[in-house]
Design an enzyme around this catalytic site. Structure first.
Site, PDB file in Angstrom:
ATOM      1  N   GLY A   1       0.846  -1.204   0.000  1.00 42.32           N
ATOM      2  CA  GLY A   1       0.000   0.000   0.000  1.00 42.32           C
ATOM      3  C   GLY A   1       0.873   1.243   0.000  1.00 42.32           C
ATOM      4  O   GLY A   1       0.496   2.288   0.519  1.00 42.32           O
TER       5      GLY A   1
ATOM      6  N   ILE B   1      -5.457  11.034   9.918  1.00 41.34           N
ATOM      7  CA  ILE B   1      -4.143  11.576   9.547  1.00 41.34           C
ATOM      8  C   ILE B   1      -4.309  12.703   8.520  1.00 41.34           C
ATOM      9  O   ILE B   1      -4.956  12.510   7.482  1.00 41.34           O
ATOM     10  CB  ILE B   1      -3.215  10.469   8.989  1.00 41.34           C
TER      11      ILE B   1
ATOM     12  N   LYS C   1      -9.998  -4.205  11.779  1.00 38.03           N
ATOM     13  CA  LYS C   1      -8.869  -3.658  12.545  1.00 38.03           C
ATOM     14  C   LYS C   1      -8.775  -4.354  13.915  1.00 38.03           C
ATOM     15  O   LYS C   1      -7.675  -4.638  14.387  1.00 38.03           O
ATOM     16  CB  LYS C   1      -8.996  -2.136  12.703  1.00 38.03           C
TER      17      LYS C   1
ATOM     18  N   TYR D   1     -14.757  -2.000   8.525  1.00 37.11           N
ATOM     19  CA  TYR D   1     -13.349  -1.601   8.624  1.00 37.11           C
ATOM     20  C   TYR D   1     -12.859  -1.775  10.081  1.00 37.11           C
ATOM     21  O   TYR D   1     -11.803  -2.354  10.331  1.00 37.11           O
ATOM     22  CB  TYR D   1     -13.242  -0.146   8.181  1.00 37.11           C
TER      23      TYR D   1
ATOM     24  N   LEU E   1       1.696   3.427  -2.145  1.00 35.51           N
ATOM     25  CA  LEU E   1       1.350   4.653  -2.874  1.00 35.51           C
ATOM     26  C   LEU E   1       0.160   5.370  -2.237  1.00 35.51           C
ATOM     27  O   LEU E   1      -0.365   6.323  -2.790  1.00 35.51           O
ATOM     28  CB  LEU E   1       1.054   4.341  -4.350  1.00 35.51           C
ATOM     29  N   GLY E   2      -0.254   4.907  -1.068  1.00 36.04           N
ATOM     30  CA  GLY E   2      -1.391   5.526  -0.396  1.00 36.04           C
ATOM     31  C   GLY E   2      -0.985   6.774   0.370  1.00 36.04           C
ATOM     32  O   GLY E   2       0.165   7.219   0.311  1.00 36.04           O
ATOM     33  N   GLN E   3      -1.955   7.332   1.106  1.00 37.80           N
ATOM     34  CA  GLN E   3      -1.717   8.587   1.836  1.00 37.80           C
ATOM     35  C   GLN E   3      -0.533   8.439   2.794  1.00 37.80           C
ATOM     36  O   GLN E   3       0.384   9.261   2.798  1.00 37.80           O
ATOM     37  CB  GLN E   3      -2.973   8.997   2.627  1.00 37.80           C
TER      38      GLN E   3
ATOM     39  N   ASP F   1      -0.650  -7.072  -5.591  1.00 34.59           N
ATOM     40  CA  ASP F   1      -1.931  -7.215  -4.895  1.00 34.59           C
ATOM     41  C   ASP F   1      -1.634  -8.085  -3.674  1.00 34.59           C
ATOM     42  O   ASP F   1      -1.145  -9.211  -3.829  1.00 34.59           O
ATOM     43  CB  ASP F   1      -2.935  -7.909  -5.837  1.00 34.59           C
TER      44      ASP F   1
ATOM     45  N   ASP G   1       2.300  -1.650  -4.411  1.00 38.19           N
ATOM     46  CA  ASP G   1       0.903  -1.219  -4.318  1.00 38.19           C
ATOM     47  C   ASP G   1       0.162  -1.906  -5.464  1.00 38.19           C
ATOM     48  O   ASP G   1       0.792  -2.415  -6.414  1.00 38.19           O
ATOM     49  CB  ASP G   1       0.788   0.307  -4.448  1.00 38.19           C
TER      50      ASP G   1
HETATM   51  P1  NAD Z   1      -4.844   4.715   1.515  1.00 38.97           P
HETATM   52  O1  NAD Z   1      -6.196   4.250   1.163  1.00 38.97           O
HETATM   53  O2  NAD Z   1      -4.431   6.097   1.139  1.00 38.97           O
HETATM   54  O3  NAD Z   1      -3.755   3.703   0.950  1.00 38.97           O
HETATM   55  C1  NAD Z   1      -3.929   2.335   0.929  1.00 38.97           C
HETATM   56  C2  NAD Z   1      -3.203   1.824  -0.289  1.00 38.97           C
HETATM   57  O4  NAD Z   1      -3.442   0.413  -0.383  1.00 38.97           O
HETATM   58  C3  NAD Z   1      -3.699   2.447  -1.613  1.00 38.97           C
HETATM   59  O5  NAD Z   1      -2.616   3.034  -2.318  1.00 38.97           O
HETATM   60  C4  NAD Z   1      -4.298   1.270  -2.380  1.00 38.97           C
HETATM   61  O6  NAD Z   1      -4.050   1.329  -3.776  1.00 38.97           O
HETATM   62  C5  NAD Z   1      -3.579   0.092  -1.742  1.00 38.97           C
HETATM   63  N1  NAD Z   1      -4.345  -1.151  -1.861  1.00 38.97           N
HETATM   64  C6  NAD Z   1      -5.673  -1.359  -1.746  1.00 38.97           C
HETATM   65  N2  NAD Z   1      -5.974  -2.654  -1.967  1.00 38.97           N
HETATM   66  C7  NAD Z   1      -4.792  -3.272  -2.210  1.00 38.97           C
HETATM   67  C8  NAD Z   1      -4.437  -4.621  -2.497  1.00 38.97           C
HETATM   68  N3  NAD Z   1      -5.363  -5.581  -2.599  1.00 38.97           N
HETATM   69  N4  NAD Z   1      -3.137  -4.904  -2.674  1.00 38.97           N
HETATM   70  C9  NAD Z   1      -2.184  -3.945  -2.600  1.00 38.97           C
HETATM   71  N5  NAD Z   1      -2.460  -2.654  -2.346  1.00 38.97           N
HETATM   72  C10 NAD Z   1      -3.753  -2.329  -2.160  1.00 38.97           C
HETATM   73  O7  NAD Z   1      -4.669   4.485   3.086  1.00 38.97           O
HETATM   74  P2  NAD Z   1      -3.629   5.137   4.100  1.00 38.97           P
HETATM   75  O8  NAD Z   1      -4.252   6.327   4.683  1.00 38.97           O
HETATM   76  O9  NAD Z   1      -2.308   5.260   3.496  1.00 38.97           O
HETATM   77  O10 NAD Z   1      -3.668   4.019   5.226  1.00 38.97           O
HETATM   78  C11 NAD Z   1      -2.658   3.068   5.405  1.00 38.97           C
HETATM   79  C12 NAD Z   1      -3.024   2.200   6.586  1.00 38.97           C
HETATM   80  O11 NAD Z   1      -3.233   3.036   7.741  1.00 38.97           O
HETATM   81  C13 NAD Z   1      -4.327   1.409   6.407  1.00 38.97           C
HETATM   82  O12 NAD Z   1      -4.216   0.171   7.058  1.00 38.97           O
HETATM   83  C14 NAD Z   1      -5.339   2.262   7.128  1.00 38.97           C
HETATM   84  O13 NAD Z   1      -6.406   1.480   7.572  1.00 38.97           O
HETATM   85  C15 NAD Z   1      -4.519   2.805   8.282  1.00 38.97           C
HETATM   86  N6  NAD Z   1      -5.075   4.035   8.853  1.00 38.97           N
HETATM   87  C16 NAD Z   1      -5.026   5.211   8.171  1.00 38.97           C
HETATM   88  C17 NAD Z   1      -5.576   6.355   8.728  1.00 38.97           C
HETATM   89  C18 NAD Z   1      -5.573   7.689   7.996  1.00 38.97           C
HETATM   90  O14 NAD Z   1      -6.177   8.653   8.462  1.00 38.97           O
HETATM   91  N7  NAD Z   1      -4.924   7.800   6.843  1.00 38.97           N
HETATM   92  C19 NAD Z   1      -6.158   6.311  10.007  1.00 38.97           C
HETATM   93  C20 NAD Z   1      -6.209   5.103  10.660  1.00 38.97           C
HETATM   94  C21 NAD Z   1      -5.633   3.963  10.100  1.00 38.97           C
END
Ligand code: NAD
Length: 319
Positions: free
Chosen positions: A11, A176, A150, A146, A13-15, A56, A37
């Site tokens: 993951g 975040i 968790k 969700y 490339l996520g936030q 994946d 990702d």
């Molecule tokens: P996000 O949604 O921005 O990023 C998640 C990434 O996972 C995405 O880039 C997506 O393309 C990738 N993804 C989805 N399905 C996938 C798969 N099957 N295989 C591979 N990659 C896949 O989320 P984030 O904010 O970066 O969060 C990261 C972690 O932190 C997560 O577990 C989230 O639950 C947790 N979290 C985040 C926050 C927040 O505010 N950002 C708060 C609490 C917990």
């Protein structure tokens, strides 16, 4: 500092993943961080020399190929489906979040990965919690799929530690706030969107209602906490998948007031949607004294310093 040879980020490339990957590259060397990702394109911010592979997390064969090939000894498993998107398709949320976790646990055990990080969330709380200063050991009765995944992820981290001696760690992130990648469909995304709209249009319609106070954290503190936890000796830890961490809390009108100090003609109005119900089930503030005691956690940013930094960074970016 723990000397990891090769780090895998899922993951990535996520936030959070994109900014965490950058910091890991700085700390451990760009050649030692394998970013993965499900998406195709790597954003410019990560740089051309980054190692990026499409993965994946449900594909166990490809996951283990990568772990073997790069001799991975630490995993930051951030791939997940978020709270808002999770409620649109709860069974898919279960599938990705739980089977993703199980694949990571199985592969880490099989290939003797030194340490695994799996984030949790304040979504683990719900029915029966106190609103303020919710403690490390408060009852976990989430109201979203969700949140259910968790809670299960936290308990699995603890189980894998005791059963297989797998050193698995996690933090209950609050919402975040960040200026780089956009958030991926969570309930607290409004706290990022409000900055973009304030700078672009001086106006924001919040899907979270007036008076709803939620715990939040600025991205640099999120990254700091994640790396600090992963660099702490295992003997110091009294929790495995589920440390509470906190920085500050605010309502939509409180963050709007902070923004108005820097953009005086900014206006906010309210149109709550289905995410309001999820937000109402979450605490307003979190007691993180166990993380402070065990590994010296404390945040650097408060609501005022975060707002100033966000507006400076986003104003440059959106120019
Ligand atoms: P996000 O949604 O921005 O990023 C998640 C990434 O996972 C995405 O880039 C997506 O393309 C990738 N993804 C989805 N399905 C996938 C798969 N099957 N295989 C591979 N990659 C896949 O989320 P984030 O904010 O970066 O969060 C990261 C972690 O932190 C997560 O577990 C989230 O639950 C947790 N979290 C985040 C926050 C927040 O505010 N950002 C708060 C609490 C917990």
């Amino acid at each position: 500092m723990v000397n990891y040879k090769k780090i895998l980020v899922t993951g990535g490339l996520g936030q959070i993943g994109s900014e965490l990957s950058l910091e890991l590259q700085k700390r451990y060397g760009i050649e030692n961080v394998v970013i993965t990702d499900i998406k195709n394109e790597i954003p410019e911010v990560l740089g051309q020399n980054s190692i990026y592979l499409k993965l994946d997390v449900l594909d166990y064969e490809k996951l283990t190929e990568i772990i073997k090939k790069y001799e991975i000894d630490a995993i930051f498993h951030l791939a997940a489906i978020f709270s808002g998107r999770g409620e649109e398709d709860p069974f898919n949320c279960w599938n990705v979040n739980m089977n993703g976790n199980i694949n990571i646990f199985k592969a880490a055990i099989e290939y003797k990965v030194k340490r695994v990080f799996i984030p949790s969330s304040m979504a683990v709380w719900g029915i029966g919690i106190p609103k303020e200063n919710v403690s490390q050991d408060s009852v976990l009765r989430p109201t979203s799929m969700y949140g259910v995944t968790k809670v299960a992820g936290e308990r699995l981290c603890e189980y894998m530690f005791h059963k297989y001696n797998l050193d698995c760690r996690g933090l209950r992130y609050p919402g975040i706030i960040s200026s780089e990648a956009l958030p991926g469909g969570g309930t607290t995304d409004y706290a990022v969107e409000i900055f973009y709209e304030a700078i672009k249009h001086k106006k924001y319609t919040s899907y979270i209602d007036k008076g709803t106070k939620l715990p939040m954290m600025y991205m640099p503190d999120c990254i700091k906490a994640t790396i600090m936890l992963m660099e702490t000796d295992v003997e110091k830890l009294t929790c495995h998948g589920d440390y509470n961490i906190a920085a500050f809390s605010f309502t939509p009108e409180e963050i709007a007031d902070e923004i108005k100090k820097l953009i005086p003609d900014f206006e906010i109005d309210y149109k709550p949607d289905f995410r309001q119900k999820i937000a109402e089930s979450w605490p307003a503030s979190i007691d993180d004294s166990v993380a402070r005691r065990d590994w010296g956690w404390s945040p650097d940013y408060d609501i005022t310093t975060m707002t100033k930094d966000m507006i400076e960074k986003l104003s440059k970016k959106l120019k």
